[in-house]
Motif scaffolding. Structure first.
Motif, PDB file in Angstrom:
ATOM      1  N   GLY A   1      -8.686  10.995  -8.019  1.00  0.00           N
ATOM      2  CA  GLY A   1      -8.876   9.559  -8.278  1.00  0.00           C
ATOM      3  C   GLY A   1      -9.165   8.741  -7.035  1.00  0.00           C
ATOM      4  N   HIS A   2      -9.072   9.373  -5.861  1.00  0.00           N
ATOM      5  CA  HIS A   2      -9.188   8.613  -4.615  1.00  0.00           C
ATOM      6  C   HIS A   2     -10.603   8.502  -4.060  1.00  0.00           C
ATOM      7  N   THR A   3     -11.477   9.451  -4.400  1.00  0.00           N
ATOM      8  CA  THR A   3     -12.843   9.365  -3.858  1.00  0.00           C
ATOM      9  C   THR A   3     -13.506   8.087  -4.365  1.00  0.00           C
TER      10      THR A   3
ATOM     11  N   LEU B   1      -5.658  -4.011  -5.401  1.00  0.00           N
ATOM     12  CA  LEU B   1      -4.630  -3.346  -4.613  1.00  0.00           C
ATOM     13  C   LEU B   1      -4.991  -1.863  -4.604  1.00  0.00           C
ATOM     14  N   HIS B   2      -4.474  -1.123  -3.631  1.00  0.00           N
ATOM     15  CA  HIS B   2      -4.799   0.299  -3.549  1.00  0.00           C
ATOM     16  C   HIS B   2      -4.567   1.026  -4.884  1.00  0.00           C
ATOM     17  N   GLY B   3      -3.389   0.836  -5.456  1.00  0.00           N
ATOM     18  CA  GLY B   3      -3.051   1.516  -6.701  1.00  0.00           C
ATOM     19  C   GLY B   3      -3.961   1.121  -7.861  1.00  0.00           C
TER      20      GLY B   3
ATOM     21  N   LYS C   1       0.819  -1.205   0.000  1.00  0.00           N
ATOM     22  CA  LYS C   1       0.000   0.000   0.000  1.00  0.00           C
ATOM     23  C   LYS C   1       0.859   1.264   0.000  1.00  0.00           C
ATOM     24  N   ASN C   2       0.489   2.178  -0.854  1.00  0.00           N
ATOM     25  CA  ASN C   2       1.162   3.483  -0.902  1.00  0.00           C
ATOM     26  C   ASN C   2       2.673   3.397  -1.066  1.00  0.00           C
ATOM     27  N   LEU C   3       3.116   2.349  -1.719  1.00  0.00           N
ATOM     28  CA  LEU C   3       4.549   2.126  -1.823  1.00  0.00           C
ATOM     29  C   LEU C   3       5.343   3.304  -2.326  1.00  0.00           C
TER      30      LEU C   3
ATOM     31  N   ALA D   1       0.402   4.126 -10.020  1.00  0.00           N
ATOM     32  CA  ALA D   1      -0.884   4.831 -10.048  1.00  0.00           C
ATOM     33  C   ALA D   1      -0.727   6.184  -9.354  1.00  0.00           C
ATOM     34  N   GLU D   2       0.034   6.210  -8.246  1.00  0.00           N
ATOM     35  CA  GLU D   2       0.228   7.461  -7.513  1.00  0.00           C
ATOM     36  C   GLU D   2       1.143   8.410  -8.295  1.00  0.00           C
ATOM     37  N   ILE D   3       2.158   7.851  -8.944  1.00  0.00           N
ATOM     38  CA  ILE D   3       3.066   8.688  -9.739  1.00  0.00           C
ATOM     39  C   ILE D   3       2.307   9.295 -10.926  1.00  0.00           C
TER      40      ILE D   3
ATOM     41  N   ALA E   1      -7.160   0.235  -7.530  1.00  0.00           N
ATOM     42  CA  ALA E   1      -8.429   0.920  -7.289  1.00  0.00           C
ATOM     43  C   ALA E   1      -8.299   2.402  -7.651  1.00  0.00           C
ATOM     44  N   VAL E   2      -7.137   2.982  -7.345  1.00  0.00           N
ATOM     45  CA  VAL E   2      -6.903   4.390  -7.679  1.00  0.00           C
ATOM     46  C   VAL E   2      -6.880   4.576  -9.198  1.00  0.00           C
ATOM     47  N   SER E   3      -6.290   3.609  -9.896  1.00  0.00           N
ATOM     48  CA  SER E   3      -6.274   3.673 -11.358  1.00  0.00           C
ATOM     49  C   SER E   3      -7.701   3.773 -11.897  1.00  0.00           C
TER      50      SER E   3
HETATM   51 ZN   LIG Z   1      -3.328   6.574  -2.664  1.00  0.00          ZN
END
Ligand SMILES: [Zn+2]
Length: 218
Positions: free
Chosen positions: A105-107, A122-124, A7-9, A39-41, A126-128
């Protein structure tokens, strides 16, 4: 950094001095764990750095794992940390709303994560999917061009991140989950949209109906 669940790597790195070691650790992760960090980048590139978006287009997840690409990966992560720190520093006390753009993208992403009982994605990942939905809404509410939306989807796919929900996924459950989100109380939804790659803004003119339609399109 949490390597147990990945998560949040990448998105949550705070100390640039840790970068070299972390890059080596990152490269040992299984591909889904490695990819989800992007996804975060990609999110950071969309909200604040059109140049990094272009840099990501020429990079490839598999390529970035190669020893020869350690520097490329390292500089991407560094830039990623800088973007986040800059946004947070501008809004140290979370007063201007600037910081909220980090939630791009997080809501919907969080709602998908919850709807999948934290197992399906995975978190990323879902964010995607949340980014894809936010792009659909951004076309309508912030005049994002369809061609930039397509470029964002292409980039997510390039890192093997999902851009569509499985056909059988309970979409209703995502909406149900969202209804419990505090941001949606009282009808005034605070939602992050992007008018163009490299920029984002908070808006209050996104309705539950817009969100429902965006999820239907996923
Ligand atoms: Zn995130």
């Amino acid at each position: 950094m949490n390597t147990a669940d990945g998560k949040n790597l990448i998105g949550e790195f705070h100390h640039p001095s840790l970068v070299i070691d972390d890059v080596e650790v990152l490269k040992t992760l299984p591909p889904p764990q490695f990819n989800q960090g992007f996804a975060e980048i990609i999110k950071h590139a969309i909200i604040a750095d059109a140049e990094m978006f272009e840099a990501l287009k020429v990079a490839r997840a598999s390529g970035l794992r190669r020893a020869s690409e350690t520097h490329a990966l390292q500089s991407l992560i560094k830039r990623n940390i800088e973007i986040k720190s800059k946004i947070v520093a501008k809004d140290e006390r979370d007063q201007t709303g600037e910081r909220a753009i980090l939630n791009f993208g997080h809501t919907i992403g969080h709602a998908i994560e919850r709807a999948g009982d934290y197992r399906k994605f995975l978190h990323g990942e879902a964010v995607s999917l949340g980014i894809v939905a936010a792009c659909v809404i951004s076309i309508k509410k912030a005049r994002l061009s369809p061609s930039e939306r397509d470029a964002i989807l292409d980039l997510l796919r390039q890192f093997n991140l999902p851009t569509q929900l499985p056909k059988v996924f309970p979409r209703k459950k995502i909406i149900e989950t969202l209804k419990f989100d505090k941001k949606f109380e009282g009808g005034n939804v605070r939602f992050v949209v992007t008018p163009r790659i490299g920029s984002a803004q908070l808006t209050t003119n996104v309705t539950m109906q817009d969100i429902r339609e965006a999820i239907d399109e996923l």
